[in-house]
Scaffold this motif. Sequence first.
Motif, PDB file in Angstrom:
ATOM      1  N   ARG A 143      -5.332  33.802   8.628  1.00  0.00           N
ATOM      2  CA  ARG A 143      -5.023  32.705   9.545  1.00  0.00           C
ATOM      3  C   ARG A 143      -3.547  32.731   9.952  1.00  0.00           C
ATOM      4  O   ARG A 143      -2.712  33.292   9.265  1.00  0.00           O
ATOM      5  CB  ARG A 143      -5.321  31.354   8.868  1.00  0.00           C
ATOM      6  N   THR A 168      -5.921  33.401  17.358  1.00  0.00           N
ATOM      7  CA  THR A 168      -5.620  34.084  16.114  1.00  0.00           C
ATOM      8  C   THR A 168      -6.480  35.350  16.083  1.00  0.00           C
ATOM      9  O   THR A 168      -7.235  35.623  17.025  1.00  0.00           O
ATOM     10  CB  THR A 168      -5.880  33.168  14.914  1.00  0.00           C
ATOM     11  N   ASN A 184      -9.548  28.354  11.367  1.00  0.00           N
ATOM     12  CA  ASN A 184      -8.433  29.000  12.056  1.00  0.00           C
ATOM     13  C   ASN A 184      -7.733  28.037  13.002  1.00  0.00           C
ATOM     14  O   ASN A 184      -6.504  28.057  13.127  1.00  0.00           O
ATOM     15  CB  ASN A 184      -8.941  30.226  12.820  1.00  0.00           C
ATOM     16  N   GLY A 210     -11.585  31.592   8.454  1.00  0.00           N
ATOM     17  CA  GLY A 210     -10.287  32.049   8.013  1.00  0.00           C
ATOM     18  C   GLY A 210     -10.390  32.616   6.602  1.00  0.00           C
ATOM     19  O   GLY A 210     -11.294  32.279   5.831  1.00  0.00           O
TER      20      GLY A 210
END
Length: 596
Positions: free
Chosen positions: A94, A177, A201, A258
Amino acid sequence: MNNGRYGRFGALIGIAYVSGTHCKFLIYSTKNAEVLAYHELKLRQIVHQAGWLEYDPTEIWKYMQECIETAYKNLVILEIDPHDIIAVGIVNQRGTTVLWNKQTGQPLYNAIGWSDSRSTSVLRRILQNVKQNVDYVRHRTGLPLSGCFSAFKIRWLMESVPAVADAIKEDKCLFGTLDSWLLWNLTGGAQAGVHSTDITNAHYTSLMNLSSQQWDAKLCQFFKLPINILPRIRSNSEIYGYVLDGPLLGVPIAGVMGEQPACLMGQLCIKAGQNVCTLDDSCFVLLNTGTEKLESENGLITGIAHQLGPQAATNYGLEGAISNAGSTVTWLREKLRINTEINSNDNVVESLNTFIGDSSMISSSCSSSMLNTECGLAAKRSEITLVPAFNGLYAPYWRYDARGIILGLSSQTTAENITQAAYEATGFQIYEVLEAFKRDTPNWDHASTHPVLTFGGEYAEDTHLVQFIADIMGYMLERPQTASPAGLGVMIAAGVTMGVVSLEYATKMYAPPTDVFSPTTTPNRREVLYRRWDYAVKRCLHWNNFETYEADIELFSQRERDPNLAIRRSIPGSVFMVTSFAVLLLARYLHNHPLT
């Protein structure tokens, strides 16, 4: 939960995994969570200057394509039907930030790693505007103000990279991300790419409202970021899109998480009260709080554990992020040329085994009645304290201006002593997070439960180190023999989407053998060592504040000369003046009216 439609391993799920060091693709059996085939490539880390960390997004995508193709071929070589792959999941580190041109599909700049500190100038400016209140947006985000979150990196890119500013002005820029970057490319890129992210995330960007679990316009306004560049937020378990090219053509992407929440899931810590520690270059400690959203008052992150479906309840967690753990050992090895390999260095093992002094367990190479010189030095090593705040301290302090220090050096200090201090620092940082967990959950019954921590990560593979950390913290550590907890976690999420896995099934069928490490030290000795650590941390918090450097040095000197300085300074000035004046009057009165 697998039926006869699939081969002997049941339905298979492929996991695209990008960590801070590697890019890999794993193919799991949903029947027993076995990794049937995989391929990984080491990522190239780009460091332009101290504190900066970048990755080439194009290279990451190229590596992932190669990993998918190779793992697919390996599956065929094993004579396992690749058509049993029913879904793909994505798991990623993340906070790592990517901006790209949505028309060409080309990155506008390298991906900036989550621990990159270049946005400190942005952070400093924002903190000045909010009177140094690091918790200014915590009521909306669950996060402190810190440069490790994506909002600060986006702001830096907008101010420092002309191509980014131009693309935003022309409405050609997309942010994501690493999960969003992979998802967008897997589903068609510039032609048809899906621009989405998952809830875990999105939370780590510092732009998501933790209550509504959607992007917050006021947060975007606070950071001065355009909301239209952000991806759509979705749950961890749903169909995001379909792979549009390569050997997995047509396979649905059914889960995204994540890395650290996926580790919590993969270690099967799915109930409130269960916690997990992942020790790699960085270190993350997460506590599952169930459906209870706890606002931390002790420097922790209030975050998302998982949401397994668009209509499913959200499970929350508390998290402590530690920026330097294994990376401290890497620094010793690569920058100071110290041999830190525990298994190949008997002196390091000796130092670890004797870190608590005379009352500790002593290595078998030393006589319990008469220590030789080398062992005696190791046993007395506990004067050394290392605080690895190379680019500030994260949880529970969140101080960007802290800097690393080593205290207690003498002419007898050895390389092994420094290595031990580095491992000790990791243990103390984890301990601080665990204690913060307790303070943030005052209504939980901690007294009736024995402190247990599920332990994993690259550095958790070393038995000496795990035992050492158990001794430092006074916690029992459980180390499940799970090869890739984060991969397993998102596999479970994707399996829930496809109806081939449930949490009950995973808990029953995926539980691995577990190693247990019990502490062998006394609470009194741990307390002495922790007080020394706490002292060292306080000394490093203002190290980079040059404006008050001379005043701090003078204050330290005054404290050395006058042990009662702190007490006298705590007396309000008005009280001091009034009492001083009263003493003078009394003295004059007694002078004029002597006692008989």
